[in-house]
Design a protein around this motif. Sequence first.
Motif, mmCIF file in Angstrom:
data_model
loop_
_atom_site.group_PDB
_atom_site.id
_atom_site.type_symbol
_atom_site.label_atom_id
_atom_site.label_comp_id
_atom_site.label_asym_id
_atom_site.label_seq_id
_atom_site.Cartn_x
_atom_site.Cartn_y
_atom_site.Cartn_z
ATOM 1 N N UNK A 179 0.771 -1.100 -0.028
ATOM 2 C CA UNK A 179 0.005 -0.092 -0.104
ATOM 3 C C UNK A 179 0.802 1.162 0.087
ATOM 4 N N UNK A 180 0.461 1.917 -0.861
ATOM 5 C CA UNK A 180 1.215 3.315 -0.820
ATOM 6 C C UNK A 180 0.504 4.631 -0.714
ATOM 7 N N UNK A 181 1.054 5.643 -0.213
ATOM 8 C CA UNK A 181 0.229 6.827 -0.191
ATOM 9 C C UNK A 181 -0.087 7.462 -1.607
ATOM 10 N N UNK A 182 -0.798 8.258 -1.926
ATOM 11 C CA UNK A 182 -1.119 8.844 -3.227
ATOM 12 C C UNK A 182 0.394 9.494 -3.467
ATOM 13 N N UNK A 183 0.674 9.735 -4.836
ATOM 14 C CA UNK A 183 1.899 10.550 -4.849
ATOM 15 C C UNK A 183 1.770 12.066 -4.639
ATOM 16 N N UNK A 184 2.548 12.752 -3.973
ATOM 17 C CA UNK A 184 2.678 13.971 -3.621
ATOM 18 C C UNK A 184 2.438 14.728 -5.078
ATOM 19 N N UNK A 185 3.178 14.298 -6.162
ATOM 20 C CA UNK A 185 3.256 15.029 -7.263
ATOM 21 C C UNK A 185 2.916 13.936 -8.418
ATOM 22 N N UNK A 186 2.320 14.359 -9.388
ATOM 23 C CA UNK A 186 1.752 13.667 -10.633
ATOM 24 C C UNK A 186 2.018 14.665 -11.992
ATOM 25 N N UNK A 187 2.997 14.295 -12.830
ATOM 26 C CA UNK A 187 3.218 15.393 -13.771
ATOM 27 C C UNK A 187 3.833 14.656 -15.031
ATOM 28 N N UNK A 188 4.234 15.351 -15.964
ATOM 29 C CA UNK A 188 5.030 14.882 -17.000
ATOM 30 C C UNK A 188 6.284 15.621 -17.221
ATOM 31 N N UNK A 189 7.499 14.935 -17.669
ATOM 32 C CA UNK A 189 8.705 15.454 -18.177
ATOM 33 C C UNK A 189 9.123 15.209 -19.577
ATOM 34 N N UNK A 190 9.737 15.956 -20.146
ATOM 35 C CA UNK A 190 10.358 15.829 -21.562
ATOM 36 C C UNK A 190 11.536 14.874 -21.504
ATOM 37 N N UNK A 191 11.831 13.985 -22.369
ATOM 38 C CA UNK A 191 13.069 13.145 -22.378
ATOM 39 C C UNK A 191 14.020 13.928 -22.952
ATOM 40 N N UNK A 192 15.270 14.082 -22.289
ATOM 41 C CA UNK A 192 16.628 14.452 -22.997
ATOM 42 C C UNK A 192 16.598 14.012 -24.238
ATOM 43 N N UNK A 227 5.395 11.000 -14.903
ATOM 44 C CA UNK A 227 6.373 10.746 -13.423
ATOM 45 C C UNK A 227 5.348 11.091 -12.339
ATOM 46 N N UNK A 228 5.818 10.398 -11.164
ATOM 47 C CA UNK A 228 5.293 10.642 -10.030
ATOM 48 C C UNK A 228 6.647 11.025 -8.992
ATOM 49 N N UNK A 229 6.269 11.620 -7.814
ATOM 50 C CA UNK A 229 7.075 11.851 -6.762
ATOM 51 C C UNK A 229 6.360 11.568 -5.507
ATOM 52 N N UNK A 230 6.828 10.622 -4.732
ATOM 53 C CA UNK A 230 6.219 10.363 -3.309
ATOM 54 C C UNK A 230 7.098 10.935 -2.201
ATOM 55 N N UNK A 231 6.602 11.454 -1.219
ATOM 56 C CA UNK A 231 7.166 12.248 -0.060
ATOM 57 C C UNK A 231 6.980 11.136 0.767
ATOM 58 N N UNK A 232 8.139 10.972 1.815
ATOM 59 C CA UNK A 232 8.172 10.299 3.046
ATOM 60 C C UNK A 232 7.217 10.956 4.082
#
Length: 395
Positions: free
Chosen positions: A1-14, A22-27
């Motif tokens: 079980x995970x918390x919902x991601x703090x951030x859900x967004x897109x990035x361009x590939x270099x 992309x997602x970022x999860x905070x502790x």
Amino acid sequence: MLPRPSLSFTLPSIHDNTKLDCRVYHPACLNGSLAASDKAWQQHAAVVAHPYAPFGGSYDDPVVFLIVSVLLRLGFVVATFNFRGASSSHGRTSWTSKPERADYMSVAGFLVYYVHYLRPPQHPAFTVNESAPSPTLLLAGYSYGATVTMQLPPLYSILSDFTSPAIHTPAADIRLRAQHLAEQQTTMFNTPSSPRKSLGMRVGGDEDIPSSHSPEREEKIRKGVREILARHKLIHRKHIYSTTGQSGRVEREETCLESIGNLIMFRCAYLLVSPPLGIVANLATMNFSNPFSSWSRRRKGGPLSARNYDDDVKREERAAEVKLMNHPTMAIYGDQDGFLTLKKMRDWTRQLSSAPGSQFRHVEIAGAGHFWLEGSVVYELREAVSSFAATLLET
């Protein structure tokens, strides 16, 4: 079980500007107020890559979830992403894995700058300790994601793309998005009345997570990027491009982001879960004969001659293995994994771990297959990941 991601967004590939989910999860220590007895966030961070997209791999993979949950519990900020062609990321899976390496590098570069700009509330018992070790950046992957992780160039090489990129390029956009989103989160940290989107719990599926491709969300990010660019110090630099024309070279002036002199310095570590070393990996990636190929050619900007190809392959393979030996690395695999050749895996791990001064370690789990579904092996995997990651916090 995970918390919902703090951030859900897109990035361009270099690699080619392909849009990646992309997602970022905070502790937990970043998701609420800290008491004096709580541990403050130490800026540890991690990227976790998923299995092969054509076989159904994505950042919603259960083993990826397990790795992320362990790292969150230990206080890491964790980023996950969909390679090109996975789920709703744009593009399609390549035959060489070279674009996927650039996808991974894009997320790693983002995370370094995101952590650099993130300013959580000060811990009640916080004191400056200049002798404290640098935080850890753990680059991790499961299955095909582990293969791509092995292929990555060293961290300093990854970050060189983001040091002073020309504006309106994917690398510059990634840096600016990292700063914008970190500043946005910092504002939320310091605004008690703001809703914390990361408090909800998810048990699987995307139905309760806002889409990273939301036009409204993307436009807000673009607006934030434009505002940050407007206040950024820019530099002008001449760059010489190779051409196929008669002159052979063209000189142009570029407007670039200024480099950050005090950029956070990470200690790099690697986690490889079920890296598919064997015939199945060859079929899946079409690149197993040279699993570490072409990141040096990307730097040099041209193809190799046939005469020098084999020598370059060996140098790159050796450089990648040296990277794994020179930094804390853990490989975890099962002895019933049909996606690898067990003898080859044992020989490879023994060779790397027995070298003088090597920091490479491995754990072979009896009865475990590639998908970690047999009996209690998933708990042994969790313990192996947790034990290794905990050692990264102690050094």
